[in-house]
Design an enzyme around this catalytic site. Structure first.
Site, PDB file in Angstrom:
ATOM      1  N   GLY A 208       0.824  -1.208   0.000  1.00 42.70           N
ATOM      2  CA  GLY A 208       0.000   0.000   0.000  1.00 42.70           C
ATOM      3  C   GLY A 208       0.851   1.248   0.000  1.00 42.70           C
ATOM      4  O   GLY A 208       2.045   1.212  -0.290  1.00 42.70           O
ATOM      5  N   ASN A 209       0.232   2.371   0.325  1.00 41.84           N
ATOM      6  CA  ASN A 209       0.948   3.639   0.383  1.00 41.84           C
ATOM      7  C   ASN A 209       0.361   4.496   1.502  1.00 41.84           C
ATOM      8  O   ASN A 209      -0.580   4.087   2.186  1.00 41.84           O
ATOM      9  CB  ASN A 209       0.886   4.361  -0.968  1.00 41.84           C
ATOM     10  CG  ASN A 209      -0.537   4.587  -1.441  1.00 41.84           C
ATOM     11  OD1 ASN A 209      -1.299   5.331  -0.837  1.00 41.84           O
ATOM     12  ND2 ASN A 209      -0.914   3.922  -2.537  1.00 41.84           N
ATOM     13  N   ARG A 210       0.919   5.683   1.679  1.00 47.27           N
ATOM     14  CA  ARG A 210       0.571   6.525   2.822  1.00 47.27           C
ATOM     15  C   ARG A 210      -0.606   7.473   2.573  1.00 47.27           C
ATOM     16  O   ARG A 210      -0.940   8.283   3.435  1.00 47.27           O
ATOM     17  CB  ARG A 210       1.788   7.366   3.241  1.00 47.27           C
ATOM     18  CG  ARG A 210       2.996   6.554   3.686  1.00 47.27           C
ATOM     19  CD  ARG A 210       4.159   7.489   4.015  1.00 47.27           C
ATOM     20  NE  ARG A 210       5.361   6.752   4.350  1.00 47.27           N
ATOM     21  CZ  ARG A 210       5.672   6.316   5.568  1.00 47.27           C
ATOM     22  NH1 ARG A 210       4.838   6.548   6.575  1.00 47.27           N
ATOM     23  NH2 ARG A 210       6.786   5.665   5.786  1.00 47.27           N
TER      24      ARG A 210
END
Length: 400
Positions: A208-210
């Site tokens: 995923g990412n932030r």
């Protein structure tokens, strides 16, 4: 300074009690509010409650305090008129210009922005008469917020639920801040993507990412306040649904692609603010991947995800559709942004520098909006809604 003058109209639906929370939001943020309930609304919440919470007298009839000509003065002096809830009956009377009580008289005399937040059963909302009345009011410049989907009176569930009062207040605050009575995106359908996709490795892990989704949600709220019909494709954003916005929840990049392509078919503009994973695991493990003593994990093989932004720009669903992308960069920000703009083929590209303590999860943002025609619009560090306003200004210019 004079307090902004708000007329809060309340019509006779069960959601009238929720308007008390909306009233509290206005008064606590320094607005001078006059509540104008219909006679039916007083069956749900009495005049004493409205008067106590607003600090102003409450009237329903044009015959009260006739010497002050309230049926004219209230609308003339208001900076905003908001009706919440707006029943099917109220929408019909407003659309046809009836003036049989103080609230409908106020709507006729108002020359300020008007916001209506409908609440009713699904069948009433979907009835052709109601839809025609809503279309008429929007054509005349009113911001009619789409109702939410959820539990209605009794055991019924569907579209027609009164939106969260906090989210209605956010729409009203943005409308007041713009200070114009004609919403420039009225009659337009816009699609916004937000959040960050997650690509599953196994049943408990993902890549995923932030991204928090806050910038995309600010874009959706702002477009709704400017009169647009908004579809928000949200990827894993733990945020409340914006008032007046249709929300489609997705998880992965492939799911986001399918949803955006479907709803973009009749969209005037598509703004891809979501952080979409470039890669996904080549193989999904049906069971949790276990660590084994004395053994290193097997290398993780990745495959490319589809380039959704480039696809949208290359194969536009309708002539004149405006496509906007976002570029999160960590170095050579503008150079990388210009290269990406040329590669993707979109009309506008919002370029910002990101990092562990920059942009992601923050309420603030700073960016440069690059245009395919060579234009550059810097947006200084500030609230994400300020960047959203700039993006929609540039989109509105291109939509004509």
């Amino acid at each position: 300074m004079d307090k902004p003058k708000v007329v809060l109209g309340v019509s006779g639906g069960i959601a009238a009690y929720k308007a008390a929370e909306l009233l509290r939001r206005f008064t606590e943020t320094g607005h001078d509010v006059r509540v104008v309930p219909t006679a039916s609304a007083l069956h749900f919440v009495g005049a004493a409650t409205w008067s106590a919470l607003s600090g102003n007298p409450v009237s329903t009839e044009v015959w009260d305090d006739v010497h002050e000509v309230p049926h004219v003065r209230l609308g003339q002096h208001a900076d905003l008129v908001v009706v919440a809830p707006a029943t099917a009956d109220l929408l019909a009377r407003a659309a046809h210009g009836l003036a049989d009580d103080l609230l409908t008289n106020t709507l006729l005399t108002a020359r300020c922005p008007v916001v209506l937040a409908p609440a009713m059963h699904t069948e009433m909302w979907e009835h052709p008469a109601t839809q025609e009345n809503v279309a008429t009011l929007r054509r005349r410049g009113a911001v009619v917020i789409e109702p939410a989907v959820g539990r209605l009176t009794g055991a019924d569930t569907g579209k027609g639920r009164f939106p969260d009062p906090v989210e209605i207040f956010e729409v009203c605050r943005r409308v007041l801040a713009r200070g114009v009575s004609e919403p420039d995106l009225a009659g337009r359908h816009v699609v916004v993507s937000a959040g960050g996709t997650r690509e599953p490795l196994d049943p408990v892990r993902f890549l995923g990412n932030r991204s928090s989704g806050k910038q995309g949600y600010a874009l959706a709220r702002t477009a709704a306040a400017r009169g647009a019909r908004v579809t928000l494709v949200s990827a894993n954003a733990a945020l409340p649904d914006p008032a007046g916005v249709d929300v489609i929840a997705v998880g992965t990049a492939v799911e986001l692609r399918e949803a955006v392509r479907r709803v973009a078919a009749d969209a005037d503009a598509v703004v891809m603010a979501a952080a979409v994973a470039d890669f996904r695991p080549a193989v999904y493990a049906g069971g949790k991947i276990k660590k084994k003593d004395g053994e290193e994990p097997a290398p993780l093989a990745l495959v490319r995800n589809p380039d959704i932004l480039a696809e949208l720009a290359a194969h536009r669903a309708r002539p004149g559709q405006v496509v906007v992308g976002f570029a999160a960069e960590t170095d050579d920000v503008l150079a990388n942004g210009r290269a990406k703009l040329a590669r993707k083929g979109c009309d506008l590209l919002v370029v910002n520098e990101v990092g562990e303590r920059k942009t992601f999860g923050s309420e603030q943002n700073e960016a440069v909006v690059l245009a395919a025609d060579g234009g550059e619009t810097p947006v200084p560090y500030g609230p994400k809604e300020a960047l959203a306003e700039t993006v929609w200004d540039l989109v509105a210019e291109r939509l004509g």
